[in-house]
Design a protein around this motif. Sequence first.
Motif, PDB file in Angstrom:
ATOM      1  N   GLU A  30       0.841  -1.200   0.000  1.00  0.00           N
ATOM      2  CA  GLU A  30       0.000   0.000   0.000  1.00  0.00           C
ATOM      3  C   GLU A  30       0.875   1.248   0.000  1.00  0.00           C
ATOM      4  OE1 GLU A  30      -2.699   0.205   3.276  1.00  0.00           O
ATOM      5  OE2 GLU A  30      -3.711  -1.641   2.712  1.00  0.00           O
ATOM      6  N   LEU A  31       0.505   2.215  -0.803  1.00  0.00           N
ATOM      7  CA  LEU A  31       1.077   3.557  -0.764  1.00  0.00           C
ATOM      8  C   LEU A  31      -0.046   4.518  -0.414  1.00  0.00           C
ATOM      9  CD1 LEU A  31       3.469   3.726  -3.838  1.00  0.00           C
ATOM     10  CD2 LEU A  31       4.090   3.723  -1.426  1.00  0.00           C
ATOM     11  N   LYS A  32       0.209   5.391   0.582  1.00  0.00           N
ATOM     12  CA  LYS A  32      -0.842   6.280   1.062  1.00  0.00           C
ATOM     13  C   LYS A  32      -0.283   7.673   1.323  1.00  0.00           C
ATOM     14  CE  LYS A  32      -1.345   3.211   4.313  1.00  0.00           C
ATOM     15  NZ  LYS A  32      -1.731   2.447   5.475  1.00  0.00           N
ATOM     16  N   GLY A  33      -1.161   8.651   1.248  1.00  0.00           N
ATOM     17  CA  GLY A  33      -0.819  10.028   1.587  1.00  0.00           C
ATOM     18  C   GLY A  33      -1.844  10.575   2.559  1.00  0.00           C
ATOM     19  N   ASN A  34      -1.373  11.374   3.519  1.00  0.00           N
ATOM     20  CA  ASN A  34      -2.249  11.933   4.535  1.00  0.00           C
ATOM     21  C   ASN A  34      -2.865  13.228   4.007  1.00  0.00           C
ATOM     22  OD1 ASN A  34      -3.452  12.957   6.858  1.00  0.00           O
ATOM     23  ND2 ASN A  34      -1.842  12.137   8.171  1.00  0.00           N
ATOM     24  N   ALA A  35      -4.145  13.182   3.685  1.00  0.00           N
ATOM     25  CA  ALA A  35      -4.846  14.336   3.116  1.00  0.00           C
ATOM     26  C   ALA A  35      -5.009  15.459   4.146  1.00  0.00           C
ATOM     27  CB  ALA A  35      -6.214  13.907   2.585  1.00  0.00           C
ATOM     28  N   LEU A  36      -5.135  15.119   5.413  1.00  0.00           N
ATOM     29  CA  LEU A  36      -5.292  16.128   6.456  1.00  0.00           C
ATOM     30  C   LEU A  36      -4.046  16.999   6.565  1.00  0.00           C
ATOM     31  CD1 LEU A  36      -6.930  17.316   8.809  1.00  0.00           C
ATOM     32  CD2 LEU A  36      -5.871  15.590  10.273  1.00  0.00           C
ATOM     33  N   PHE A  37      -2.867  16.397   6.608  1.00  0.00           N
ATOM     34  CA  PHE A  37      -1.633  17.172   6.701  1.00  0.00           C
ATOM     35  C   PHE A  37      -1.367  17.967   5.432  1.00  0.00           C
ATOM     36  CE2 PHE A  37       0.219  14.156  10.060  1.00  0.00           C
ATOM     37  CZ  PHE A  37      -0.317  14.930  11.076  1.00  0.00           C
ATOM     38  N   LEU A  38      -1.762  17.438   4.298  1.00  0.00           N
ATOM     39  CA  LEU A  38      -1.580  18.156   3.038  1.00  0.00           C
ATOM     40  C   LEU A  38      -2.343  19.478   3.054  1.00  0.00           C
ATOM     41  CD1 LEU A  38      -0.110  17.809   0.371  1.00  0.00           C
ATOM     42  CD2 LEU A  38      -2.168  16.761  -0.557  1.00  0.00           C
ATOM     43  N   VAL A  39      -3.540  19.461   3.613  1.00  0.00           N
ATOM     44  CA  VAL A  39      -4.342  20.675   3.739  1.00  0.00           C
ATOM     45  C   VAL A  39      -3.678  21.659   4.712  1.00  0.00           C
ATOM     46  CG1 VAL A  39      -6.557  21.557   4.581  1.00  0.00           C
ATOM     47  CG2 VAL A  39      -6.494  19.540   3.133  1.00  0.00           C
ATOM     48  N   LEU A  40      -3.016  21.139   5.745  1.00  0.00           N
ATOM     49  CA  LEU A  40      -2.376  21.988   6.750  1.00  0.00           C
ATOM     50  C   LEU A  40      -0.988  22.478   6.343  1.00  0.00           C
ATOM     51  CD1 LEU A  40      -3.384  19.998   9.952  1.00  0.00           C
ATOM     52  CD2 LEU A  40      -4.425  22.086   9.059  1.00  0.00           C
ATOM     53  N   GLY A  41      -0.462  22.014   5.210  1.00  0.00           N
ATOM     54  CA  GLY A  41       0.822  22.490   4.729  1.00  0.00           C
ATOM     55  C   GLY A  41       1.997  21.568   4.976  1.00  0.00           C
ATOM     56  N   ALA A  42       1.734  20.321   5.301  1.00  0.00           N
ATOM     57  CA  ALA A  42       2.793  19.336   5.520  1.00  0.00           C
ATOM     58  C   ALA A  42       2.558  18.153   4.592  1.00  0.00           C
ATOM     59  CB  ALA A  42       2.801  18.876   6.971  1.00  0.00           C
ATOM     60  N   VAL A  43       3.554  17.283   4.502  1.00  0.00           N
ATOM     61  CA  VAL A  43       3.442  16.092   3.660  1.00  0.00           C
ATOM     62  C   VAL A  43       3.728  14.870   4.516  1.00  0.00           C
ATOM     63  CG1 VAL A  43       4.400  14.864   1.678  1.00  0.00           C
ATOM     64  CG2 VAL A  43       4.144  17.342   1.595  1.00  0.00           C
ATOM     65  N   GLU A  44       2.843  13.887   4.443  1.00  0.00           N
ATOM     66  CA  GLU A  44       3.087  12.594   5.088  1.00  0.00           C
ATOM     67  C   GLU A  44       2.773  11.498   4.078  1.00  0.00           C
ATOM     68  OE1 GLU A  44       2.297  10.290   9.232  1.00  0.00           O
ATOM     69  OE2 GLU A  44       0.532  11.125   8.246  1.00  0.00           O
ATOM     70  N   ALA A  45       3.775  10.685   3.770  1.00  0.00           N
ATOM     71  CA  ALA A  45       3.619   9.557   2.858  1.00  0.00           C
ATOM     72  C   ALA A  45       3.898   8.277   3.628  1.00  0.00           C
ATOM     73  CB  ALA A  45       4.578   9.681   1.681  1.00  0.00           C
ATOM     74  N   THR A  46       3.134   7.221   3.311  1.00  0.00           N
ATOM     75  CA  THR A  46       3.229   5.967   4.051  1.00  0.00           C
ATOM     76  C   THR A  46       3.296   4.795   3.095  1.00  0.00           C
ATOM     77  OG1 THR A  46       1.912   6.916   5.839  1.00  0.00           O
ATOM     78  CG2 THR A  46       2.084   4.526   5.786  1.00  0.00           C
ATOM     79  N   TYR A  47       4.148   3.833   3.435  1.00  0.00           N
ATOM     80  CA  TYR A  47       4.192   2.550   2.740  1.00  0.00           C
ATOM     81  C   TYR A  47       3.873   1.477   3.769  1.00  0.00           C
ATOM     82  CZ  TYR A  47       5.892  -1.777   0.740  1.00  0.00           C
ATOM     83  OH  TYR A  47       5.975  -3.071   0.302  1.00  0.00           O
ATOM     84  N   GLU A  48       2.955   0.561   3.416  1.00  0.00           N
ATOM     85  CA  GLU A  48       2.617  -0.550   4.312  1.00  0.00           C
ATOM     86  C   GLU A  48       2.707  -1.855   3.554  1.00  0.00           C
ATOM     87  OE1 GLU A  48      -0.890  -2.128   7.331  1.00  0.00           O
ATOM     88  OE2 GLU A  48      -1.021  -0.125   6.473  1.00  0.00           O
ATOM     89  N   ARG A  49       3.308  -2.843   4.169  1.00  0.00           N
ATOM     90  CA  ARG A  49       3.411  -4.195   3.615  1.00  0.00           C
ATOM     91  C   ARG A  49       2.510  -5.098   4.452  1.00  0.00           C
ATOM     92  NH1 ARG A  49       5.014  -7.325  -0.763  1.00  0.00           N
ATOM     93  NH2 ARG A  49       5.645  -9.352  -0.003  1.00  0.00           N
ATOM     94  N   ILE A  50       1.538  -5.712   3.796  1.00  0.00           N
ATOM     95  CA  ILE A  50       0.616  -6.616   4.469  1.00  0.00           C
ATOM     96  C   ILE A  50       1.342  -7.951   4.671  1.00  0.00           C
ATOM     97  CG2 ILE A  50      -1.649  -7.698   4.389  1.00  0.00           C
ATOM     98  CD1 ILE A  50      -1.614  -4.560   4.384  1.00  0.00           C
ATOM     99  N   ILE A  51       1.457  -8.395   5.918  1.00  0.00           N
ATOM    100  CA  ILE A  51       2.173  -9.633   6.235  1.00  0.00           C
ATOM    101  C   ILE A  51       1.229 -10.829   6.160  1.00  0.00           C
ATOM    102  CG2 ILE A  51       3.508 -10.850   7.975  1.00  0.00           C
ATOM    103  CD1 ILE A  51       4.239  -8.100   9.094  1.00  0.00           C
TER     104      ILE A  51
END
Length: 176
Positions: A30-51
Amino acid sequence: MKKILVLLALGFSMTGIAQENEAISFKKNELKGNALFLVLGAVEATYERIITNDSGLGISLFFVSNEDDFDTNFILSPYYRAYFGKKQAAGFFVEGFSSISTGVENKIYYSDSNGNVDNIDKDRYTDLALGFGIGSKWIHKRGFVFEINAGIGRNLFSDNSPEVIGRGGITLGYRF
């Protein structure tokens, strides 16, 4: 008689039932981005591996371009999640996380009763935190991901860093 026994044995061996190990294949990344922080002026990107169907490991990267908006300007946060939903790695989850963060602690001294600033000291910090969080994840049949999560942790080492940290967001992404 021998021929009949051989034919019977051969017949039974051909009609025997063999157990097959069926490998369950599912999308594990999974690749994800935090929409809440993007609106506030920051960037948060996440990678998750399902085990497995009910657990996953991930890493999240948070940064800001303007230090004046946030006290923390960089966070690298690995986490482990346990899922309790019916779908594969979806539904309600509990997570344990750690985070390495850097930022600035502003110390402001006022010189008069009008609130005029006399001096601003900025102390930089780097710290390690441990914490836990909860949330929920929804998966669309085409692989789109929607997630809401919140968590709390505690910084362990620096006197300049905030004692308690928060983690959370409204996240959009894609599972492949």
